[in-house]
Scaffold this motif. Structure first.
Motif, mmCIF file in Angstrom:
data_model
loop_
_atom_site.group_PDB
_atom_site.id
_atom_site.type_symbol
_atom_site.label_atom_id
_atom_site.label_comp_id
_atom_site.label_asym_id
_atom_site.label_seq_id
_atom_site.Cartn_x
_atom_site.Cartn_y
_atom_site.Cartn_z
ATOM 1 N N HIS A 61 0.844 -1.209 0.000
ATOM 2 C CA HIS A 61 0.000 0.000 0.000
ATOM 3 C C HIS A 61 0.865 1.238 0.000
ATOM 4 C CE1 HIS A 61 -3.514 -2.316 1.192
ATOM 5 N NE2 HIS A 61 -2.721 -2.952 2.020
ATOM 6 N N GLU B 124 -0.102 5.124 1.084
ATOM 7 C CA GLU B 124 -1.138 6.060 1.533
ATOM 8 C C GLU B 124 -0.562 7.451 1.601
ATOM 9 O OE1 GLU B 124 -3.013 5.240 5.247
ATOM 10 O OE2 GLU B 124 -3.857 3.355 4.528
ATOM 11 N N SER C 286 -5.578 6.083 0.065
ATOM 12 C CA SER C 286 -4.789 5.186 -0.761
ATOM 13 C C SER C 286 -4.414 5.893 -2.064
ATOM 14 C CB SER C 286 -5.605 3.929 -1.060
ATOM 15 O OG SER C 286 -4.925 3.162 -2.018
#
Ligand code: ADP
Ligand code: MG
Length: 258
Positions: free
Chosen positions: A59, A61, A66
């Motif tokens: 991921h 962020e 996101s």
């Protein structure tokens, strides 16, 4: 205050794993240096953060959102990326080049940014040209400028995006020491204004002097990360696979290969 969180990021180029298990965090006011040997994945990491490359797993962020959920125009109002070699140098002048950085804000109007710019766009560009000491070359074609001037134009164009995160791939690689210092001091000033600056850089001395955080990449993995304390002889020898002597002077380090 902007914050970037990268968790367990991996990226492969058609089967070749260029980045693996990359996790780190940085925030507004940080200046993060990504260092490591050629081919260690530095540019790839910047391209993943700017979403030029789509990560395979993990991921990213930005401000708790996101990266993959941001629209293209929203992303370009948050993240500005200056690639290592900008060989797309076209025949347009410096002012219009910087004005192109306003595109994310005036994209609703079709046609190039410089035919749709509002007075406030023009004023912002003028202010940036002055700040980057480009007033005298504002009407010159980009391809007639020196490398140092071109680099400042690209920084001005990125700043015209009014980003919270500025990514630069080897911003001082082709500059003389005077212009290296100017660029590094400018980047530090930007961090003091609340921008998160992330750069890749080969000059560890400059990294240690100007960047408050470092991420050491080795063969696509994080080898070490943290504040100034990561610049140990052991880490640097291991990172670059060479034996070195390290001299320290104030906040500078000087690496002498044996
Ligand atoms: P660095 O910026 O640290 O020199 P890169 O991120 O450019 O490293 O490259 C990391 C690795 O990915 C290298 O082994 C490189 O050869 C490979 N690589 C980079 N770009 C591509 C690409 N477009 N296709 C395939 N492999 C690539
Ligand atoms: Mg690179």
């Amino acid at each position: 205050m902007i914050q970037i969180k990268v968790k367990d990021l991996s990226f492969s180029y058609s089967g070749f794993r260029a980045l693996q298990d990359i996790s780190f965090e940085a925030g507004a006011g940080d200046m993060l240096a990504i260092i490591g040997q050629n081919g260690s994945g530095k540019s790839t990491l910047l391209k993943c953060i700017s979403r030029i490359l789509k990560i395979n797993t993990g991921h990213i962020e930005i401000g708790n959102i996101s990266l993959s959920a941001l629209s293209a125009s929203k992303l370009s109002r948050i993240v500005a990326y200056i690639p290592q070699s900008t060989d797309s140098i076209s025949g347009i002048n410096v002012f219009d080049t910087v004005l192109l950085g306003r595109k994310p804000y005036i994209h609703s109007r079709p046609a190039p940014a410089f035919t749709n710019a509002a007075p406030e766009d023009m004023e912002l560009v003028s202010r940036l040209l002055t700040r980057l000491e480009l007033d005298e070359v504002a009407m010159r074609n980009l391809n007639t400028l020196s490398g140092g001037q071109q680099q400042r134009v690209f920084i001005a164009r990125a700043l015209a995006q009014q980003p919270s995160i500025l990514l630069l791939d080897e911003p001082i690689a082709n500059l003389d020491i005077n212009h290296q210092m100017k660029v590094m001091k400018l980047l530090r000033q930007l961090t003091q204004e609340g921008i998160l600056v992330i750069i890749t850089i080969h000059d560890i001395n400059m990294a240690a002097r100007f960047c408050n955080k470092a991420l050491m990449l080795k063969q696509g993995r994080i080898f070490a990360s943290g504040m100034q304390s990561v610049y140990t002889p052991e880490n640097i020898e291991n990172l670059y696979d060479i034996q070195v002597d390290i001299l320290r002077h104030n906040d500078c380090i000087c690496i002498i290969p044996q």
